[in-house]
Design a protein around this motif. Structure first.
Motif, PDB file in Angstrom:
ATOM      1  N   LEU C  57       0.840  -1.199   0.000  1.00 13.93           N
ATOM      2  CA  LEU C  57       0.000   0.000   0.000  1.00 13.93           C
ATOM      3  C   LEU C  57       0.879   1.254   0.000  1.00 13.93           C
ATOM      4  CD1 LEU C  57      -2.967   0.912   0.053  1.00 13.93           C
ATOM      5  CD2 LEU C  57      -2.728   1.171   2.523  1.00 13.93           C
ATOM      6  N   GLU C  60       2.380   1.633  -3.455  1.00 12.71           N
ATOM      7  CA  GLU C  60       1.410   1.989  -4.490  1.00 12.71           C
ATOM      8  C   GLU C  60       0.922   3.430  -4.324  1.00 12.71           C
ATOM      9  OE1 GLU C  60       0.823   0.411  -7.221  1.00 12.71           O
ATOM     10  OE2 GLU C  60       2.215  -1.128  -6.531  1.00 12.71           O
ATOM     11  N   VAL C  61       0.740   3.874  -3.063  1.00 12.42           N
ATOM     12  CA  VAL C  61       0.281   5.248  -2.832  1.00 12.42           C
ATOM     13  C   VAL C  61       1.364   6.237  -3.277  1.00 12.42           C
ATOM     14  CG1 VAL C  61      -0.233   6.936  -1.035  1.00 12.42           C
ATOM     15  CG2 VAL C  61      -1.396   4.723  -1.032  1.00 12.42           C
ATOM     16  N   LEU C  62       2.608   5.939  -2.928  1.00 13.57           N
ATOM     17  CA  LEU C  62       3.685   6.867  -3.297  1.00 13.57           C
ATOM     18  C   LEU C  62       3.911   6.882  -4.803  1.00 13.57           C
ATOM     19  CD1 LEU C  62       6.199   6.293  -0.391  1.00 13.57           C
ATOM     20  CD2 LEU C  62       5.091   8.441  -0.992  1.00 13.57           C
ATOM     21  N   ARG C  63       3.724   5.729  -5.444  1.00 12.10           N
ATOM     22  CA  ARG C  63       3.925   5.676  -6.895  1.00 12.10           C
ATOM     23  C   ARG C  63       2.734   6.197  -7.675  1.00 12.10           C
ATOM     24  NH1 ARG C  63       6.544   1.224  -9.694  1.00 12.10           N
ATOM     25  NH2 ARG C  63       4.453   0.431  -9.893  1.00 12.10           N
ATOM     26  N   GLY C  64       1.556   6.173  -7.036  1.00 12.06           N
ATOM     27  CA  GLY C  64       0.343   6.537  -7.759  1.00 12.06           C
ATOM     28  C   GLY C  64      -0.039   8.001  -7.650  1.00 12.06           C
ATOM     29  N   SER C  65       0.601   8.735  -6.752  1.00 12.14           N
ATOM     30  CA  SER C  65       0.220  10.145  -6.590  1.00 12.14           C
ATOM     31  C   SER C  65       1.401  11.041  -6.956  1.00 12.14           C
ATOM     32  CB  SER C  65      -0.241  10.401  -5.157  1.00 12.14           C
ATOM     33  OG  SER C  65       0.759  10.018  -4.249  1.00 12.14           O
ATOM     34  N   PRO C  66       1.111  12.279  -7.354  1.00 16.10           N
ATOM     35  CA  PRO C  66       2.187  13.169  -7.795  1.00 16.10           C
ATOM     36  C   PRO C  66       3.123  13.519  -6.634  1.00 16.10           C
ATOM     37  CG  PRO C  66       0.031  14.021  -8.428  1.00 16.10           C
ATOM     38  CD  PRO C  66      -0.205  12.905  -7.487  1.00 16.10           C
ATOM     39  N   LEU C  68       4.554  16.299  -6.195  1.00 17.09           N
ATOM     40  CA  LEU C  68       4.231  17.648  -5.714  1.00 17.09           C
ATOM     41  C   LEU C  68       3.183  17.591  -4.610  1.00 17.09           C
ATOM     42  CD1 LEU C  68       4.670  20.682  -6.052  1.00 17.09           C
ATOM     43  CD2 LEU C  68       2.896  20.678  -7.812  1.00 17.09           C
ATOM     44  N   VAL C  69       2.163  16.735  -4.775  1.00 15.79           N
ATOM     45  CA  VAL C  69       1.100  16.625  -3.767  1.00 15.79           C
ATOM     46  C   VAL C  69       1.667  16.024  -2.481  1.00 15.79           C
ATOM     47  CG1 VAL C  69      -1.097  15.499  -3.220  1.00 15.79           C
ATOM     48  CG2 VAL C  69      -0.737  16.500  -5.476  1.00 15.79           C
ATOM     49  N   TYR C  98       9.584   9.130  -1.711  1.00 21.29           N
ATOM     50  CA  TYR C  98       9.131   8.945  -3.088  1.00 21.29           C
ATOM     51  C   TYR C  98      10.073   8.003  -3.829  1.00 21.29           C
ATOM     52  CZ  TYR C  98       7.812  10.336  -7.869  1.00 21.29           C
ATOM     53  OH  TYR C  98       7.415  10.352  -9.173  1.00 21.29           O
ATOM     54  N   TYR C 102       9.918   3.590  -5.591  1.00 22.14           N
ATOM     55  CA  TYR C 102      10.358   3.104  -6.912  1.00 22.14           C
ATOM     56  C   TYR C 102      11.537   2.159  -6.767  1.00 22.14           C
ATOM     57  CZ  TYR C 102       7.275   6.314  -9.336  1.00 22.14           C
ATOM     58  OH  TYR C 102       6.172   6.946  -9.809  1.00 22.14           O
ATOM     59  N   LEU C 155      15.929  10.265 -12.677  1.00 18.90           N
ATOM     60  CA  LEU C 155      14.591  10.819 -12.487  1.00 18.90           C
ATOM     61  C   LEU C 155      14.520  11.638 -11.199  1.00 18.90           C
ATOM     62  CD1 LEU C 155      12.574   9.413 -14.662  1.00 18.90           C
ATOM     63  CD2 LEU C 155      11.195   9.019 -12.640  1.00 18.90           C
TER      64      LEU C 155
END
Lengths: 213, 270, 222
Positions: C57, C60-66, C68-69, C98, C102, C155
């Motif tokens: 979780l 997935e949350v860290l990879r799925g949201s920008p 910046l947010v 972040y 990855y 990146l």
């Protein structure tokens, strides 16, 4: 979180989806063009294409956006922020998609094109009917994750004043003094969008399996 | 059998003269002369690296020879000899001559994103501009010929190797070629699947199709081949009817080549 | 439009200091991110199922949201839960978290890519599990995941530019400030873009060099 605030965020999420969707579609078309150019045997064509890919992959999107946002007015082109945002996202994603598709084109087995030669298909017909469908199918997982990257990266256009999801959350955070719920909700909306796109991507991948197990 | 040099109209479907092909410094074909009689089966055999596949690919213009000519029905393929020297023909001329040649590949090379029927009708629709109904009727007829009408809607990945190769043959036949080239059509098939492909090829030969077959299937060459050419080191070493070529006393080079194959067969049985 | 080189030369010390911040934050977040990511991957692979799910979780949350947010949430939302951070530590923490998400996926893929036979062979030879991980799996995997690691680290460098938004005094912030101060925004940003481009290309080149050296044994043998 009141329903009014939530509605504002959801509407802003609509703009995020619109900006990203348009940029991904335009970027795919441009990326296709650039990838073909980068594979050209003429160095006069392939070298500029590779420099293009290297530049737009090598510079942070935020810097690209700031540059475009300031360059367009300096060049006498006055466009709304949304347009500058779409231009920036399109250029950036086209470079990634070009690199990705280049790999796809190189992985199309030579024999399939020889068979097309023997069937009398011309270069353009081979490109449209054989090379593009197979290259796109081979690179579909990467194309989908690139689409998700752009959805997330679109949050940066908030910096050049486009009131999409992130900017709306920012504005509401400062007007309500409640940054936690605003940014958490924005994050959750991004997750919902990304996971939907990922699901659609998987469905597409299944369709493009052509009978393979 | 047609001797080189004799090229009666209608008698010779394809003729090769003085063909030379180099890959870098390596000469793969060192001056090949060969006539392919119309309505007959010509088999090219030889050890790997002998140049037999390259020769076949030159006949399809998938490889461009460095010197020599290939005439298909009297028309030059790819290059023409002019008083100014050898010159490459325009793409439209090449396509026109190549339209009379069909090719079957070792790896089948079916387009994976099209069904069996899609593979067979693709060129009919896109190149010959045929309507969908007409193309599909024609495609189904070709699939019926190779015994795969009921697999028309299957993707290549859903077919066995033998079935894929039969679809590939149907795809070539749909364009009504005058000459069919086969490049080791059974080499990537499991032994129990080679029979169905060879049967289709036998049927074609019986119908009078002009065929050039590169194959390790010595039995097929001996039984169906009207003419056998044994290549070694980029040259045609032996050339004649199967009886002439395979009959004893044999050339020592051919003897060694056949031994390798018999050994391989014996090893499989052991 | 002309470039006022004298003006830019005058600002050189500030620019150098800011590039120092960019490189330091980048390097620190990359090192910490790889360490945390590896820990997450190991915990997910060898830990109990609830730990695996909880970390899935997180990833997935860290990879799925920008990013910046996430940065806004930490920097502006943090104080409301007693986590008041200055821009640099906030930026470093956000970038590390972040990146770790990855990196953990890269390490996970690495574990999966080492053939099971190699692990079984080690077990047959009497290696302990720790020995197998350290002496067989990690070295083999290092080669396999190197391109992805380099890619992600590059990146991360580009992501440091986003830290300017919460006033981390790194290069993008500094150059933007100089740009608006001198009304030479386009020139300043162009130089900035060239700086990042050069650094990214240099990293890519180094990565390819390391790959060539490390993968010597990959193509040895049959």
């Amino acid at each position: 979180m009141s329903l009014t605030l939530l509605a504002l965020l959801v509407r802003a999420a609509g703009l995020t989806v619109a900006i990203s969707g348009v940029s991904i579609a335009l970027g795919l078309a441009l990326g296709l063009f650039v990838s073909v150019a980068s594979l050209s045997r003429r160095r006069l064509v392939s070298v500029p294409a590779r420099v293009y890919v290297s530049f737009f992959r090598g510079v942070p999107l935020l810097v690209q956006l700031l540059l475009i946002y300031n360059l367009l007015p300096a060049a006498g082109i006055d466009v709304p922020g949304v347009v500058a945002a779409v231009v920036g996202l399109t250029l950036c994603t086209s470079a990634y998609q070009a690199e990705n598709l280049r790999g796809g084109f190189l992985s199309v087995p030579r024999g399939l094109l020889e068979a097309a030669d023997m069937a009398g298909l011309g270069a353009v017909q081979q490109f449209r009917r054989i090379r593009v469908p197979i290259a796109v199918a081979l690179t579909l997982p990467t194309l989908v994750s690139e689409a998700i990257m752009i959805l997330k990266a679109s949050s940066l256009v908030s910096v050049v004043g486009v009131v999409e999801l992130t900017r709306m959350a920012q504005d509401l955070a400062s007007s309500t003094y409640r940054p936690l719920p605003m940014f958490a909700t924005a994050g959750a909306l991004y997750l919902a969008i990304d996971w939907t796109v990922a699901g659609l991507g998987h469905a597409l991948e299944r369709r493009a399996r052509w009978g393979r197990a | 059998m047609t001797a080189p040099g004799e090229s009666a109209a209608g008698g010779t479907a394809l003729s090769v003269r003085g063909l030379v092909k180099r890959f870098g410094a390596h000469e793969v074909l060192s001056g090949i002369d060969l006539d392919v009689p119309a309505g007959r089966v010509t088999c090219l055999i030889g050890p790997s690296g002998s140049g037999k596949s390259t020769l076949l690919r030159c006949m399809a213009f998938l490889e461009e020879a460095g010197a020599g000519t290939i005439l298909v029905g009297g028309e030059p393929l790819g290059f023409a000899e002019t008083p100014q020297g050898r010159r490459r023909l325009p793409p439209a001329r090449i396509r026109a001559v190549r339209a009379s040649i069909g090719m079957v590949f070792q790896q089948f090379n079916l387009w994976p994103h099209m069904t069996a029927l899609g593979n067979v009708t693709e060129a009919l629709r896109v190149v010959r501009r045929m309507g969908r109904a007409e193309a599909e009727a024609k495609g189904l007829a070709q699939l019926r010929k190779v015994g795969l009408e009921d697999r028309a809607g299957h993707y290549p990945a859903q077919l066995s190797g033998g079935q894929q190769q039969r679809v590939a043959i149907a795809r070539s036949l749909a364009l009504e070629p005058r000459i069919m080239l086969f490049d080791e059509p059974t080499s990537s098939l499991d032994p129990e699947l080679t029979g169905e492909v060879l049967d289709v090829m036998r049927g074609l030969a019986a119908d009078g199709m002009t065929m050039v077959v590169v194959s390790h299937e010595i039995g097929f060459a001996a039984s169906v081949g009207e003419q056998v050419a044994f290549l070694d080191g980029g040259r045609i070493l032996l050339h004649g009817s199967p009886r002439d070529v395979f009959g004893k006393p044999r050339h020592p080079r051919l003897e060694r080549f056949l031994d390798t194959y018999l050994d391989r067969g014996a090893a499989m049985l052991a | 439009m002309t470039v006022d080189w004298g003006l830019l030369a005058e600002k050189l010390p500030d620019v150098l200091a800011a590039s120092g911040v960019t490189v330091a934050v980048w390097a620190a977040s990359a090192v910490l991110g790889v360490a945390l990511g590896a820990a997450v991957a190991v915990a997910r692979r060898f830990g109990p199922r609830p730990v695996d799910l909880a970390l899935k979780l997180f990833v997935e949350v860290l990879r799925g949201s920008p990013f910046l947010v996430q940065l806004f949430l930490l920097y502006f939302g943090g104080p409301f839960i007693g986590l008041s951070l200055d821009p640099i530590p906030a930026g470093l923490l956000a970038l590390t978290l972040y990146g770790s998400a990855y990196y953990s996926e890269i390490v996970r893929a690495g574990f999966a890519a080492v053939p099971a036979g190699h692990v079984e062979a080690a077990a047959c030879l009497g290696f302990t599990r720790a020995q197998t991980v350290l002496r067989i799996q990690v070295p083999e995997m290092a080669v396999l995941v190197l391109p992805a690691l380099v890619n992600m680290t590059v990146l991360l460098l580009k992501e440091t530019a986003v830290l300017s938004v919460i006033t981390v005094p790194e290069l993008t912030l500094e150059i933007s400030a100089i740009g608006s101060e001198t009304y030479r925004f386009v020139e300043a940003l162009t130089l900035l873009a060239l700086f990042y481009w050069g650094l990214v290309e240099a990293c890519g080149g180094l990565g390819r060099l390391a790959e060539a050296r490390l993968s010597r044994f990959r193509f040895a043998g049959p």
